[in-house]
Scaffold this motif. Structure first.
Motif, PDB file in Angstrom:
ATOM      1  N   ARG A   5     143.176  57.890  35.012  1.00  0.00           N
ATOM      2  CA  ARG A   5     143.980  56.939  35.778  1.00  0.00           C
ATOM      3  C   ARG A   5     143.043  55.921  36.425  1.00  0.00           C
ATOM      4  O   ARG A   5     141.988  56.283  36.934  1.00  0.00           O
ATOM      5  CB  ARG A   5     144.795  57.645  36.860  1.00  0.00           C
ATOM      6  CG  ARG A   5     145.754  58.666  36.300  1.00  0.00           C
ATOM      7  CD  ARG A   5     146.653  59.244  37.357  1.00  0.00           C
ATOM      8  NE  ARG A   5     145.901  59.867  38.457  1.00  0.00           N
ATOM      9  CZ  ARG A   5     146.466  60.483  39.480  1.00  0.00           C
ATOM     10  NH1 ARG A   5     147.781  60.566  39.574  1.00  0.00           N
ATOM     11  NH2 ARG A   5     145.711  61.011  40.432  1.00  0.00           N
ATOM     12  N   TYR A   6     143.457  54.664  36.406  1.00  0.00           N
ATOM     13  CA  TYR A   6     142.672  53.571  36.972  1.00  0.00           C
ATOM     14  C   TYR A   6     143.395  53.010  38.189  1.00  0.00           C
ATOM     15  O   TYR A   6     144.617  52.889  38.190  1.00  0.00           O
ATOM     16  CB  TYR A   6     142.503  52.449  35.942  1.00  0.00           C
ATOM     17  CG  TYR A   6     141.864  52.911  34.660  1.00  0.00           C
ATOM     18  CD1 TYR A   6     140.486  52.977  34.539  1.00  0.00           C
ATOM     19  CD2 TYR A   6     142.642  53.291  33.567  1.00  0.00           C
ATOM     20  CE1 TYR A   6     139.893  53.410  33.357  1.00  0.00           C
ATOM     21  CE2 TYR A   6     142.062  53.721  32.388  1.00  0.00           C
ATOM     22  CZ  TYR A   6     140.689  53.781  32.293  1.00  0.00           C
ATOM     23  OH  TYR A   6     140.107  54.211  31.129  1.00  0.00           O
ATOM     24  N   ALA A  10     139.779  48.413  38.999  1.00  0.00           N
ATOM     25  CA  ALA A  10     139.523  49.148  37.752  1.00  0.00           C
ATOM     26  C   ALA A  10     140.741  49.074  36.834  1.00  0.00           C
ATOM     27  O   ALA A  10     140.597  48.915  35.620  1.00  0.00           O
ATOM     28  CB  ALA A  10     139.152  50.602  38.053  1.00  0.00           C
ATOM     29  N   GLU A  11     141.917  49.154  37.398  1.00  0.00           N
ATOM     30  CA  GLU A  11     143.136  49.031  36.588  1.00  0.00           C
ATOM     31  C   GLU A  11     143.255  47.625  35.998  1.00  0.00           C
ATOM     32  O   GLU A  11     143.566  47.466  34.814  1.00  0.00           O
ATOM     33  CB  GLU A  11     144.376  49.341  37.434  1.00  0.00           C
ATOM     34  CG  GLU A  11     145.668  49.229  36.656  1.00  0.00           C
ATOM     35  CD  GLU A  11     146.904  49.527  37.481  1.00  0.00           C
ATOM     36  OE1 GLU A  11     148.005  49.259  36.973  1.00  0.00           O
ATOM     37  OE2 GLU A  11     146.790  50.021  38.622  1.00  0.00           O
ATOM     38  N   ALA A  14     140.678  47.403  33.213  1.00  0.00           N
ATOM     39  CA  ALA A  14     140.977  48.294  32.089  1.00  0.00           C
ATOM     40  C   ALA A  14     142.177  47.787  31.290  1.00  0.00           C
ATOM     41  O   ALA A  14     142.278  48.036  30.088  1.00  0.00           O
ATOM     42  CB  ALA A  14     141.245  49.707  32.584  1.00  0.00           C
ATOM     43  N   SER A  17     147.108  51.328  33.377  1.00  0.00           N
ATOM     44  CA  SER A  17     147.042  52.143  34.590  1.00  0.00           C
ATOM     45  C   SER A  17     146.555  53.553  34.296  1.00  0.00           C
ATOM     46  O   SER A  17     145.977  54.210  35.171  1.00  0.00           O
ATOM     47  CB  SER A  17     148.406  52.193  35.287  1.00  0.00           C
ATOM     48  OG  SER A  17     149.370  52.771  34.424  1.00  0.00           O
ATOM     49  N   GLU A  18     146.781  54.019  33.075  1.00  0.00           N
ATOM     50  CA  GLU A  18     146.263  55.324  32.676  1.00  0.00           C
ATOM     51  C   GLU A  18     146.251  55.432  31.163  1.00  0.00           C
ATOM     52  O   GLU A  18     146.924  54.664  30.465  1.00  0.00           O
ATOM     53  CB  GLU A  18     147.033  56.471  33.306  1.00  0.00           C
ATOM     54  CG  GLU A  18     148.440  56.682  32.823  1.00  0.00           C
ATOM     55  CD  GLU A  18     149.065  57.899  33.489  1.00  0.00           C
ATOM     56  OE1 GLU A  18     149.378  58.852  32.759  1.00  0.00           O
ATOM     57  OE2 GLU A  18     149.243  57.892  34.714  1.00  0.00           O
ATOM     58  N   LEU A  40     135.146  46.022  32.640  1.00  0.00           N
ATOM     59  CA  LEU A  40     135.225  47.277  33.385  1.00  0.00           C
ATOM     60  C   LEU A  40     133.837  47.901  33.493  1.00  0.00           C
ATOM     61  O   LEU A  40     133.468  48.439  34.541  1.00  0.00           O
ATOM     62  CB  LEU A  40     136.198  48.243  32.699  1.00  0.00           C
ATOM     63  CG  LEU A  40     136.359  49.619  33.324  1.00  0.00           C
ATOM     64  CD1 LEU A  40     136.876  49.530  34.761  1.00  0.00           C
ATOM     65  CD2 LEU A  40     137.279  50.480  32.478  1.00  0.00           C
ATOM     66  N   CYS A  47     131.860  52.558  40.676  1.00  0.00           N
ATOM     67  CA  CYS A  47     133.121  53.289  40.803  1.00  0.00           C
ATOM     68  C   CYS A  47     132.874  54.779  41.021  1.00  0.00           C
ATOM     69  O   CYS A  47     131.926  55.352  40.485  1.00  0.00           O
ATOM     70  CB  CYS A  47     133.962  53.131  39.536  1.00  0.00           C
ATOM     71  SG  CYS A  47     134.651  51.490  39.296  1.00  0.00           S
ATOM     72  N   ASP A  69     140.224  60.229  37.915  1.00  0.00           N
ATOM     73  CA  ASP A  69     140.632  59.019  38.609  1.00  0.00           C
ATOM     74  C   ASP A  69     139.427  58.101  38.718  1.00  0.00           C
ATOM     75  O   ASP A  69     138.349  58.527  39.147  1.00  0.00           O
ATOM     76  CB  ASP A  69     141.148  59.336  40.016  1.00  0.00           C
ATOM     77  CG  ASP A  69     142.470  60.075  39.982  1.00  0.00           C
ATOM     78  OD1 ASP A  69     143.278  59.821  39.064  1.00  0.00           O
ATOM     79  OD2 ASP A  69     142.710  60.903  40.882  1.00  0.00           O
ATOM     80  N   VAL A  70     139.606  56.827  38.334  1.00  0.00           N
ATOM     81  CA  VAL A  70     138.552  55.836  38.416  1.00  0.00           C
ATOM     82  C   VAL A  70     138.867  54.951  39.614  1.00  0.00           C
ATOM     83  O   VAL A  70     139.845  54.196  39.610  1.00  0.00           O
ATOM     84  CB  VAL A  70     138.457  54.995  37.122  1.00  0.00           C
ATOM     85  CG1 VAL A  70     137.351  53.963  37.238  1.00  0.00           C
ATOM     86  CG2 VAL A  70     138.257  55.887  35.914  1.00  0.00           C
TER      87      VAL A  70
END
Length: 77
Positions: A5-6, A10-11, A14, A17-18, A40, A47, A69-70
């Motif tokens: 999951r970002y 990060a989201e 990327a 979201s995941e 990223l 991160c 989780d990132v």
């Protein structure tokens, strides 16, 4: 395969979201993400990657049921 999951920036970088990933260690995950998503990759060194809710070393194993989780650095405090 681990579920990744970002969050926050990060989201955004990327583009999802995941996702489900096949890498077997945190270091392999970091390397693959940096290679696949260079933007990223630029923030990944800063991160936090939480594995099952805890910070871990890069040699930590990722199993089929692992949640990663990132979390990018957050400002404020």
């Amino acid at each position: 395969m681990a579920r990744v999951r970002y969050f926050a920036a990060a989201e955004d970088l990327a583009g999802v979201s995941e996702e489900i990933r096949a890498e077997s260690t945190v270091s392999a995950l970091r390397a693959a993400l940096a290679a696949e998503r260079p933007a990223l990759g630029r923030i990944l060194p800063r991160c936090a990657l939480l594995v099952a809710g805890a910070r871990t070393d890069d040699d930590a194993s990722l199993d089929a049921d692992t949640l990663v989780d990132v979390l990018p650095p957050f400002a404020g405090g």
